[in-house]
Design a protein around this motif. Structure first.
Motif, mmCIF file in Angstrom:
data_model
loop_
_atom_site.group_PDB
_atom_site.id
_atom_site.type_symbol
_atom_site.label_atom_id
_atom_site.label_comp_id
_atom_site.label_asym_id
_atom_site.label_seq_id
_atom_site.Cartn_x
_atom_site.Cartn_y
_atom_site.Cartn_z
ATOM 1 N N PRO A 159 0.828 -1.212 0.000
ATOM 2 C CA PRO A 159 0.000 0.000 0.000
ATOM 3 C C PRO A 159 0.860 1.259 0.000
ATOM 4 O O PRO A 159 1.928 1.297 0.623
ATOM 5 C CB PRO A 159 -0.816 -0.118 1.293
ATOM 6 N N ILE A 160 0.393 2.263 -0.713
ATOM 7 C CA ILE A 160 1.061 3.569 -0.753
ATOM 8 C C ILE A 160 0.031 4.613 -0.348
ATOM 9 O O ILE A 160 -0.943 4.856 -1.074
ATOM 10 C CB ILE A 160 1.610 3.891 -2.153
ATOM 11 N N ARG A 161 0.255 5.223 0.832
ATOM 12 C CA ARG A 161 -0.706 6.215 1.320
ATOM 13 C C ARG A 161 -0.049 7.513 1.767
ATOM 14 O O ARG A 161 -0.718 8.532 1.916
ATOM 15 C CB ARG A 161 -1.504 5.633 2.491
ATOM 16 N N ASN A 162 1.275 7.483 1.963
ATOM 17 C CA ASN A 162 1.975 8.681 2.422
ATOM 18 C C ASN A 162 3.439 8.598 2.016
ATOM 19 O O ASN A 162 3.886 7.600 1.434
ATOM 20 C CB ASN A 162 1.838 8.841 3.940
ATOM 21 N N ALA A 163 4.177 9.649 2.330
ATOM 22 C CA ALA A 163 5.578 9.729 1.920
ATOM 23 C C ALA A 163 6.425 8.621 2.527
ATOM 24 O O ALA A 163 7.370 8.136 1.896
ATOM 25 C CB ALA A 163 6.147 11.099 2.303
ATOM 26 N N LYS A 167 9.625 5.368 0.843
ATOM 27 C CA LYS A 167 11.029 5.157 1.171
ATOM 28 C C LYS A 167 11.441 3.715 0.881
ATOM 29 O O LYS A 167 10.845 2.765 1.379
ATOM 30 C CB LYS A 167 11.289 5.477 2.641
ATOM 31 N N GLY A 168 12.459 3.583 0.038
ATOM 32 C CA GLY A 168 12.964 2.270 -0.324
ATOM 33 C C GLY A 168 12.090 1.505 -1.304
ATOM 34 O O GLY A 168 12.413 0.368 -1.662
ATOM 35 N N LEU A 169 10.993 2.092 -1.743
ATOM 36 C CA LEU A 169 10.078 1.420 -2.668
ATOM 37 C C LEU A 169 10.762 1.209 -4.024
ATOM 38 O O LEU A 169 11.241 2.148 -4.639
ATOM 39 C CB LEU A 169 8.818 2.260 -2.866
ATOM 40 N N LYS A 170 10.801 -0.027 -4.468
ATOM 41 C CA LYS A 170 11.331 -0.340 -5.795
ATOM 42 C C LYS A 170 10.214 -0.107 -6.805
ATOM 43 O O LYS A 170 9.198 -0.808 -6.787
ATOM 44 C CB LYS A 170 11.843 -1.782 -5.847
ATOM 45 N N TYR A 171 10.436 0.866 -7.676
ATOM 46 C CA TYR A 171 9.330 1.444 -8.439
ATOM 47 C C TYR A 171 9.725 1.564 -9.908
ATOM 48 O O TYR A 171 10.668 2.268 -10.248
ATOM 49 C CB TYR A 171 9.031 2.820 -7.839
ATOM 50 N N ALA A 300 -3.687 16.263 0.933
ATOM 51 C CA ALA A 300 -2.440 16.837 1.446
ATOM 52 C C ALA A 300 -1.223 16.128 0.849
ATOM 53 O O ALA A 300 -0.207 16.769 0.531
ATOM 54 C CB ALA A 300 -2.401 16.748 2.966
ATOM 55 N N PHE A 301 -1.316 14.810 0.679
ATOM 56 C CA PHE A 301 -0.209 14.056 0.077
ATOM 57 C C PHE A 301 -0.107 14.357 -1.415
ATOM 58 O O PHE A 301 0.996 14.473 -1.954
ATOM 59 C CB PHE A 301 -0.413 12.566 0.320
ATOM 60 N N ILE A 302 -1.233 14.502 -2.072
ATOM 61 C CA ILE A 302 -1.232 14.890 -3.493
ATOM 62 C C ILE A 302 -0.506 16.220 -3.663
ATOM 63 O O ILE A 302 0.330 16.381 -4.562
ATOM 64 C CB ILE A 302 -2.674 14.982 -4.034
ATOM 65 N N LEU A 305 3.292 15.783 -3.273
ATOM 66 C CA LEU A 305 3.900 15.205 -4.471
ATOM 67 C C LEU A 305 3.995 16.237 -5.594
ATOM 68 O O LEU A 305 5.018 16.332 -6.289
ATOM 69 C CB LEU A 305 3.086 13.998 -4.934
ATOM 70 N N ALA A 306 2.937 16.998 -5.775
ATOM 71 C CA ALA A 306 2.925 18.017 -6.829
ATOM 72 C C ALA A 306 3.970 19.098 -6.563
ATOM 73 O O ALA A 306 4.662 19.557 -7.476
ATOM 74 C CB ALA A 306 1.530 18.639 -6.934
ATOM 75 N N GLN A 307 4.096 19.506 -5.309
ATOM 76 C CA GLN A 307 5.094 20.528 -4.959
ATOM 77 C C GLN A 307 6.508 20.023 -5.217
ATOM 78 O O GLN A 307 7.369 20.783 -5.675
ATOM 79 C CB GLN A 307 4.920 20.938 -3.500
ATOM 80 N N ALA A 308 6.752 18.750 -4.943
ATOM 81 C CA ALA A 308 8.070 18.173 -5.210
ATOM 82 C C ALA A 308 8.366 18.193 -6.707
ATOM 83 O O ALA A 308 9.479 18.516 -7.133
ATOM 84 C CB ALA A 308 8.144 16.751 -4.663
#
Length: 352
Positions: A159-163, A167-171, A300-302, A305-308
């Motif tokens: 699951p991916i729900r927050n920053a 971390k460490g996610l192979k993507y 808030a997480f969206i 991500l957009a700001q990054a």
């Protein structure tokens, strides 16, 4: 005697018509793309373009589509055109971001425009001309051939729900998003050709993959290989594919055919986006009825991500400007200006 002569003339006319129908086109281009044959991108973008060109030019121009790997590797389409291996090629500028980060603005990037604003910017706001300016640096003529809706952020085994979940996610990803994932969130991005993505996910060579829109992902089977489907695709609010050819090749095309080919490209682009809008709704309905858990990210997480993504693209533009290349900075100023006007002045529109 007269009847025999009449029959002879009629037979001759049929013969001439038959010869005309099989007569070779005035212009024929082999056009490899970066996806396998049968992919929705192949069908909705390249095959549709071939049919539209055939229709509009009255068979005077033939587009011969080829899937990834048939003539050239999936990630080498632009290079194959520049070196003269093929007459034209169909791909996305996402695969050129490492060569020139300005390509990210045309590939679509996190925090950028959605499909409707992007389409207007390209065709009415000068974006198409700026894309041509970029391709001209490599002696290429470009035509936009395919515009996509928002992608799925990830088909994931976790699951991916927050920053913290990144971390460490192979993507499996590419373009600007790969850099953002690595530099801002500590993920481990992997770039592989589209045709290898399912196998990588199924064998758990990666934790998650992003590829395309809901309907484009369905035939790939990602929803069968991973439990979670994460939306919205803030990493890729929209995307554009293009057909490129050498400017010298284009200059040899008669002016009347140039106009018809470009009209076919624009028609294909509008049709392809409408197709995705309709097909994606149906795909999401099926996903919700199946075994997958749909994760819709918190606003808030969206925004995070957009700001990054916006921070990444502006830093790249500033770095290029400091090295003496103002193209990306000027392009981004124009892009941002249009997006700001769109957001502030389009609230009169009814959006469902």
């Amino acid at each position: 005697m007269k009847s025999k002569l009449g029959a002879s003339r009629i037979a001759g006319l049929f013969l001439l018509c038959g010869m005309a129908s099989v007569q070779a086109a005035d212009i024929s281009w082999r056009v490899p793309t970066s996806v396998p044959e049968g992919s929705p991108f192949y069908q909705n973008f390249l095959e549709r373009f071939a049919k539209n060109v055939k229709l509009m030019t009255g068979d005077r121009v033939e587009i011969q589509p080829f899937g990834a790997g048939v003539i050239v590797p999936a990630l080498k389409v632009f290079e194959a055109v520049e070196t003269g291996v093929v007459e034209a090629g169909h791909s996305t500028s996402s695969y050129l971001v490492n060569q020139d980060p300005a390509n990210a603005i045309f590939a679509g990037y996190p925090g950028g425009m959605g499909p409707d604003a992007y389409r207007v910017w390209l065709y009415e706001g000068g974006g198409k001309e700026k894309l041509q300016e970029l391709r001209s640096k490599n002696g290429l003529k470009t035509m936009i051939v395919g515009l996509g809706s928002t992608e799925v952020l990830a088909h994931s085994n976790t699951p991916i729900r927050n920053a913290e979940d990144l971390k460490g996610l192979k993507y499996r990803t590419s373009g600007a998003w790969a850099d953002v994932m690595k530099d801002y969130f500590g993920a481990v991005p992997t770039v592989v050709p589209p045709g290898d993505t399912y196998t990588l996910l199924q064998r758990k060579g990666v934790d998650a993959v992003e590829w395309a829109t809901p309907s484009s992902n369905t035939p790939e089977g990602f929803h069968q290989a991973a439990k979670y489907i994460v939306v919205p695709g803030v990493h890729q609010p929209t995307f554009m594919w293009e057909v490129v050819l050498k400017q010298d090749t284009w200059d040899k095309v008669p002016a009347d055919l140039q106009k018809l080919i470009e009209a076919a490209a624009e028609l294909t682009t509008h049709q392809s986006l409408d197709y995705f809008y309709n097909a994606d709704i149906k795909a999401m309905e099926k996903y919700r009825q199946g075994r997958n858990e749909i994760i819709t990210l918190d606003p808030a997480f969206i925004k995070q991500l957009a700001q990054a993504g916006n921070d990444w693209v502006h830093k790249k533009a500033e770095a290029q400007a400091q090295s003496g290349n103002d193209y990306m900075k000027n392009l981004l100023t124009d892009y941002d200006g249009f997006l700001s006007r769109w957001r502030s002045e389009s609230n009169y529109l009814i959006r469902d």
